[in-house]
Design a protein around this motif. Structure first.
Motif, PDB file in Angstrom:
ATOM      1  N   ALA A  92       0.850  -1.197   0.000  1.00 46.22           N
ATOM      2  CA  ALA A  92       0.000   0.000   0.000  1.00 46.22           C
ATOM      3  C   ALA A  92       0.883   1.243   0.000  1.00 46.22           C
ATOM      4  CB  ALA A  92      -0.914  -0.007   1.219  1.00 46.22           C
ATOM      5  N   GLY A  93       0.499   2.232  -0.786  1.00 45.42           N
ATOM      6  CA  GLY A  93       1.258   3.475  -0.896  1.00 45.42           C
ATOM      7  C   GLY A  93       2.260   3.469  -2.032  1.00 45.42           C
ATOM      8  N   SER A  94       2.472   2.320  -2.664  1.00 47.26           N
ATOM      9  CA  SER A  94       3.414   2.242  -3.786  1.00 47.26           C
ATOM     10  C   SER A  94       2.915   3.081  -4.952  1.00 47.26           C
ATOM     11  CB  SER A  94       3.589   0.790  -4.238  1.00 47.26           C
ATOM     12  OG  SER A  94       4.184   0.019  -3.233  1.00 47.26           O
ATOM     13  N   ARG A  95       3.859   3.591  -5.723  1.00 44.85           N
ATOM     14  CA  ARG A  95       3.522   4.383  -6.907  1.00 44.85           C
ATOM     15  C   ARG A  95       3.674   3.483  -8.126  1.00 44.85           C
ATOM     16  NH1 ARG A  95       6.361   9.972  -6.787  1.00 44.85           N
ATOM     17  NH2 ARG A  95       8.196   8.645  -6.824  1.00 44.85           N
ATOM     18  N   ILE A  96       2.637   3.439  -8.961  1.00 44.84           N
ATOM     19  CA  ILE A  96       2.624   2.589 -10.146  1.00 44.84           C
ATOM     20  C   ILE A  96       2.420   3.474 -11.366  1.00 44.84           C
ATOM     21  CG2 ILE A  96       1.471   0.660 -11.296  1.00 44.84           C
ATOM     22  CD1 ILE A  96       0.386  -0.043  -8.421  1.00 44.84           C
ATOM     23  N   THR A  97       3.233   3.263 -12.390  1.00 45.67           N
ATOM     24  CA  THR A  97       3.107   4.025 -13.627  1.00 45.67           C
ATOM     25  C   THR A  97       2.825   3.069 -14.776  1.00 45.67           C
ATOM     26  OG1 THR A  97       4.704   5.647 -12.794  1.00 45.67           O
ATOM     27  CG2 THR A  97       4.232   5.683 -15.158  1.00 45.67           C
ATOM     28  N   ALA A  98       1.754   3.351 -15.508  1.00 45.78           N
ATOM     29  CA  ALA A  98       1.390   2.560 -16.681  1.00 45.78           C
ATOM     30  C   ALA A  98       0.630   3.451 -17.635  1.00 45.78           C
ATOM     31  CB  ALA A  98       0.525   1.363 -16.281  1.00 45.78           C
ATOM     32  N   TYR A  99       0.881   3.302 -18.924  1.00 46.09           N
ATOM     33  CA  TYR A  99       0.207   4.106 -19.946  1.00 46.09           C
ATOM     34  C   TYR A  99       0.384   5.607 -19.720  1.00 46.09           C
ATOM     35  CZ  TYR A  99      -2.153  -0.192 -21.258  1.00 46.09           C
ATOM     36  OH  TYR A  99      -2.429  -1.471 -21.653  1.00 46.09           O
ATOM     37  N   GLY A 100       1.505   6.001 -19.156  1.00 45.78           N
ATOM     38  CA  GLY A 100       1.769   7.412 -18.939  1.00 45.78           C
ATOM     39  C   GLY A 100       0.979   8.028 -17.792  1.00 45.78           C
ATOM     40  N   ARG A 101       0.296   7.222 -17.016  1.00 43.69           N
ATOM     41  CA  ARG A 101      -0.431   7.765 -15.864  1.00 43.69           C
ATOM     42  C   ARG A 101       0.116   7.137 -14.589  1.00 43.69           C
ATOM     43  NH1 ARG A 101      -6.323   4.802 -16.395  1.00 43.69           N
ATOM     44  NH2 ARG A 101      -5.554   2.786 -15.719  1.00 43.69           N
ATOM     45  N   GLN A 102       0.008   7.889 -13.518  1.00 43.88           N
ATOM     46  CA  GLN A 102       0.526   7.426 -12.243  1.00 43.88           C
ATOM     47  C   GLN A 102      -0.622   7.111 -11.301  1.00 43.88           C
ATOM     48  OE1 GLN A 102       3.177   9.952  -9.870  1.00 43.88           O
ATOM     49  NE2 GLN A 102       4.785   8.973 -11.075  1.00 43.88           N
ATOM     50  N   MET A 103      -0.498   5.983 -10.587  1.00 39.46           N
ATOM     51  CA  MET A 103      -1.515   5.556  -9.636  1.00 39.46           C
ATOM     52  C   MET A 103      -0.825   5.250  -8.312  1.00 39.46           C
ATOM     53  SD  MET A 103      -3.348   2.958 -12.275  1.00 39.46           S
ATOM     54  CE  MET A 103      -1.880   2.714 -13.256  1.00 39.46           C
ATOM     55  N   ILE A 104      -1.608   5.251  -7.246  1.00 40.47           N
ATOM     56  CA  ILE A 104      -1.111   4.887  -5.920  1.00 40.47           C
ATOM     57  C   ILE A 104      -1.856   3.645  -5.465  1.00 40.47           C
ATOM     58  CG2 ILE A 104      -0.865   5.608  -3.512  1.00 40.47           C
ATOM     59  CD1 ILE A 104       0.914   7.211  -5.420  1.00 40.47           C
ATOM     60  N   ALA A 105      -1.124   2.652  -4.987  1.00 40.63           N
ATOM     61  CA  ALA A 105      -1.735   1.412  -4.502  1.00 40.63           C
ATOM     62  C   ALA A 105      -2.477   1.689  -3.197  1.00 40.63           C
ATOM     63  CB  ALA A 105      -0.677   0.346  -4.295  1.00 40.63           C
ATOM     64  N   ILE A 106      -3.746   1.325  -3.162  1.00 39.73           N
ATOM     65  CA  ILE A 106      -4.535   1.441  -1.928  1.00 39.73           C
ATOM     66  C   ILE A 106      -4.216   0.255  -1.025  1.00 39.73           C
ATOM     67  CG2 ILE A 106      -6.877   1.426  -0.970  1.00 39.73           C
ATOM     68  CD1 ILE A 106      -7.783   2.727  -3.654  1.00 39.73           C
ATOM     69  N   THR A 107      -4.248  -0.923  -1.593  1.00 45.11           N
ATOM     70  CA  THR A 107      -3.900  -2.156  -0.889  1.00 45.11           C
ATOM     71  C   THR A 107      -3.619  -3.234  -1.915  1.00 45.11           C
ATOM     72  OG1 THR A 107      -4.539  -3.613   0.953  1.00 45.11           O
ATOM     73  CG2 THR A 107      -6.259  -3.016  -0.630  1.00 45.11           C
ATOM     74  N   SER A 108      -3.011  -4.323  -1.476  1.00 42.89           N
ATOM     75  CA  SER A 108      -2.762  -5.434  -2.396  1.00 42.89           C
ATOM     76  C   SER A 108      -3.104  -6.742  -1.701  1.00 42.89           C
ATOM     77  CB  SER A 108      -1.311  -5.431  -2.881  1.00 42.89           C
ATOM     78  OG  SER A 108      -0.425  -5.654  -1.817  1.00 42.89           O
ATOM     79  N   PHE A 109      -3.431  -7.724  -2.515  1.00 42.75           N
ATOM     80  CA  PHE A 109      -3.840  -9.030  -2.015  1.00 42.75           C
ATOM     81  C   PHE A 109      -3.021 -10.113  -2.718  1.00 42.75           C
ATOM     82  CE2 PHE A 109      -7.532  -6.219  -2.170  1.00 42.75           C
ATOM     83  CZ  PHE A 109      -7.927  -6.215  -0.845  1.00 42.75           C
ATOM     84  N   ASP A 110      -2.510 -11.050  -1.941  1.00 41.49           N
ATOM     85  CA  ASP A 110      -1.817 -12.205  -2.492  1.00 41.49           C
ATOM     86  C   ASP A 110      -2.868 -13.280  -2.702  1.00 41.49           C
ATOM     87  OD1 ASP A 110       0.038 -14.071  -3.283  1.00 41.49           O
ATOM     88  OD2 ASP A 110       0.743 -14.508  -1.256  1.00 41.49           O
ATOM     89  N   ARG A 111      -3.273 -13.521  -3.928  1.00 42.88           N
ATOM     90  CA  ARG A 111      -4.319 -14.493  -4.251  1.00 42.88           C
ATOM     91  C   ARG A 111      -3.665 -15.835  -4.544  1.00 42.88           C
ATOM     92  NH1 ARG A 111      -8.707 -11.898  -2.306  1.00 42.88           N
ATOM     93  NH2 ARG A 111      -9.117  -9.977  -3.421  1.00 42.88           N
TER      94      ARG A 111
END
Length: 106
Positions: A71-90
């Motif tokens: 959570a809180g990680s910065r992700i960049t894809a398609y020229g846009r930046q997003m912040i991870a809210i949470t992640s789940f190990d499925r």
């Protein structure tokens, strides 16, 4: 060991800067993980963050098992930046389901 999400189902790529903590000038990130295969799903939905607060997620990203994106990680894809809210190990364990990491973003 369960199945792994096949690369053929991960047509996108994203760069991940794993969240490390807060510094004097704001968030601090680890060195980026560049070109991580993923599947990006743009869908707005309500989710709970790591503190249990309901927030709106605009994007869900599916990565291979073992991908580090706290959570809180910065992700960049398609020229846009997003912040991870949470992640789940499925992980399906012995079930025949594809193991993956699901990250919900804002």
């Amino acid at each position: 060991m369960g199945l792994t999400l096949p690369l053929s189902l991960l047509p996108h790529v994203a760069d991940i800067e794993p969240f490390k903590g807060h510094g004097a000038y704001g968030p601090v990130y680890e060195p980026p993980i560049v070109g991580e295969p993923c599947l990006i799903d743009d869908e707005r939905r309500m989710v709970r963050d790591d503190e249990g607060t309901e927030v709106v997620s605009d994007t869900t990203i599916f990565f291979r098992p073992g991908t580090r994106c706290p959570a809180g990680s910065r992700i960049t894809a398609y020229g846009r930046q997003m912040i991870a809210i949470t992640s789940f190990d499925r992980n399906g364990g012995r079930l025949p389901t594809p193991d993956h990491v699901e990250v919900v973003c804002r």
